[in-house]
Design a protein around this motif. Structure first.
Motif, short mmCIF file in Angstrom:
data_model
loop_
_atom_site.label_atom_id
_atom_site.label_comp_id
_atom_site.label_asym_id
_atom_site.label_seq_id
_atom_site.Cartn_x
_atom_site.Cartn_y
_atom_site.Cartn_z
N UNK A 15 26.65 -12.05 -56.02
CA UNK A 15 27.92 -12.69 -56.37
C UNK A 15 28.92 -11.65 -56.82
N UNK A 18 30.24 -10.08 -53.71
CA UNK A 18 31.23 -10.94 -53.04
C UNK A 18 32.57 -10.89 -53.77
N UNK A 22 36.45 -9.35 -52.64
CA UNK A 22 37.74 -10.02 -52.77
C UNK A 22 38.76 -9.12 -53.47
N UNK A 96 30.90 -17.66 -38.44
CA UNK A 96 29.61 -18.10 -38.99
C UNK A 96 28.98 -19.23 -38.19
N UNK A 109 23.83 -10.53 -45.47
CA UNK A 109 25.06 -10.90 -46.18
C UNK A 109 26.20 -10.94 -45.17
N UNK A 110 26.81 -12.11 -45.04
CA UNK A 110 27.88 -12.27 -44.05
C UNK A 110 29.20 -12.48 -44.77
N UNK A 111 30.21 -11.74 -44.39
CA UNK A 111 31.52 -11.93 -45.00
C UNK A 111 32.58 -12.04 -43.91
N UNK B 55 28.91 -18.40 -51.78
CA UNK B 55 28.72 -17.18 -52.58
C UNK B 55 29.21 -15.96 -51.82
N UNK B 56 28.74 -15.80 -50.58
CA UNK B 56 29.08 -14.59 -49.82
C UNK B 56 30.57 -14.50 -49.53
N UNK B 57 31.20 -15.66 -49.30
CA UNK B 57 32.62 -15.64 -48.98
C UNK B 57 33.50 -15.65 -50.23
N UNK B 58 32.89 -15.70 -51.41
CA UNK B 58 33.63 -15.76 -52.67
C UNK B 58 34.73 -16.83 -52.61
#
Lengths: 320, 136
Positions: A15, A18, A22, A96, A109-111, B55-58
């Motif tokens: 967390x 993540x 940001x 996604x 972990x995908x962003x 969580x991952x994408x905040x």
């Protein structure tokens, strides 16, 4: 400012990772400070860029390729970039949708990132986010670009291995000799290879590669895949591993990292120069008036620029 | 790297077995057109997948669309997983077909608001803007 954030990040809290991403994306003071302190811990992760036209199957390939690397026990991060609206700044980030295999895996972990006005296939902060993920300790980071056309080649700067995805039915052999995206592939993927014309596309790419006047030490392979069924994925993963071995054997990885660091320096200097020049211009009492005169066509923009920001560099650096 | 105002990030999720995502797509589009960044998960997500995504994408906000009637099972599961992962600063909204008598129970477990059929997208956009936790 959250003083605990970096400590939590360093303890492996996802967390915190993540949230830090940001901060980096938004360019907050906390994000900038974190990048600074993490920078020296970067350079360990392998980076793979995946680029190609919209709908070519990039996300599906990423999903499959990631599943193949997971079998090797590698910890993976995926950055997927989708476009921002040029009008509202909003975005739909939907890569996604194709990555269902990975979403319950604690070592993936995908962003998703929006391009936020950048036009090179990535967003301005994708490189910085890559560093954050690298410092967090992922072994491999896959970067999926916006669906691109011909000229969006920025991913080659960030990723040491670039996969260019093509599909049958888009263009003829003339497209294959054009400059741009076809020059950056360390491997070419002809996806949807169960459609007619796949062999022709492979041939055109091979012909294009064979015409290279300076044959490179690494000859990019062309791999046919049907990503939705997993066909050809093992071969693609094998070619990526072969490229890693090539980079290691020739110390090319070292060189690529060095080039990336220098590019970062150049970006930082440019941003600073732009920042201080903007501040000087905006502080001038005649700025609004001169801008209005330019708008009305009363003076030309060169004349106004000379008055607002006299150029003190060498003459050959002066734009027209 | 110059500082940008924080973009509101919203996860739009479709848990469970119903395959009706027209409403979710309309909401995603409306949020996009109001300048938000929308992470769309696609159909048939498990609560665990949804919470990992948040969580991952905040994300600042999670919009969950359910038309299957399984809301009294899926929402508690999602809220439990959010709690277990110590995610307390995400605004959770519901949409789809949810009978009015079930709404109080959902609000009690932490769903902030339910937007059923006929809601003007503008109202959802405004609600999100007014209720997401401000970022420092």
């Amino acid at each position: 400012m959250d003083p605990e954030l970096l400590a939590r990040f360093e303890r492996g809290d996802r967390r915190a990772l993540a949230r830090l991403i940001t901060h980096v994306e938004d360019g907050t003071p906390q994000g900038r400070a974190a990048l600074r302190s993490l920078y020296r811990a970067t350079g360990k992760a392998r980076s793979i860029g995946i680029t190609g036209p919209p709908g070519a199957g990039k996300s599906t390939l990423v999903d499959q390729l990631a599943a193949a690397f997971r079998k090797d026990g590698l910890k993976l991060a995926i950055i997927c970039v989708d476009p921002s609206s040029p009008f509202t700044g909003g975005a739909i980030l939907a890569d996604r949708v194709r990555m269902k295999h990975l979403q319950e895996d604690p070592d993936v972990f995908i962003r998703s990132m929006a391009s936020r006005g950048a036009l090179g296939g990535l967003s301005r902060t994708t490189g910085a986010v890559l560093k954050v993920l690298d410092a967090f300790g992922f072994d491999v980071i896959l970067i999926e670009t916006v669906g691109v056309g011909q000229g969006e080649v920025e991913v080659v700067r960030e990723a040491e291995t670039c996969l260019v995805i093509e599909v049958p039915g888009l263009g003829d052999g003339i497209q294959a000799i054009k400059a741009g995206i076809l020059e950056i592939g360390h491997a070419f993927v002809v996806n949807k290879a169960d459609n007619p014309g796949a062999d022709r596309v492979s041939e055109q790419i091979l012909t294009m590669l064979s015409l290279n006047p300076n044959p490179p030490e690494w000859q990019p392979p062309v791999v046919q895949t049907v990503a939705t069924r997993g066909t050809g994925i093992d071969e693609l993963a094998r070619q990526v591993r072969a490229h890693w071995a090539h980079l290691d054997a020739k110390s090319l990885r070292h060189r690529h990292l060095g080039q990336r660091r220098v590019a970062d320096l150049s970006d930082i200097l440019k941003a600073r120069a732009l920042g201080s020049a903007s501040q000087r211009v905006l502080a001038r009492p005649d700025f609004t008036e001169l801008r209005r005169q330019v708008e009305l066509g009363q003076i030309d923009p060169y004349e106004a620029a000379d008055r607002l920001l006299p150029f003190d560099g060498p003459d050959e650096w002066r734009l027209p | 790297m110059t500082e940008q105002p924080h973009k509101i990030r919203v996860v739009v999720a479709k848990p469970g077995l119903d395959g009706h995502d027209r409403g979710a797509k309309v909401i995603a589009r409306a949020l996009r057109d109001s300048g938000m960044e929308v992470i769309y998960t696609g159909l048939r997500q498990t609560p665990k997948q949804i919470v990992h995504t948040v969580i991952q994408e905040d994300a600042d906000c999670l919009c969950v669309s359910i038309l299957s009637g399984a809301h009294n099972h899926l929402f508690p599961e999602i809220m439990k997983l959010l709690r277990e992962n110590e995610v307390s600063d995400v605004l959770v909204l519901g949409g789809g077909i949810i009978p009015p008598e079930d709404v109080p129970g959902l609000k009690q477990i932490g769903v902030s608001e339910i937007f059923g059929p006929g809601t003007a997208t503008f109202d959802t956009v405004r609600y999100i803007r007014e209720h997401v936790q401000p970022r420092a």
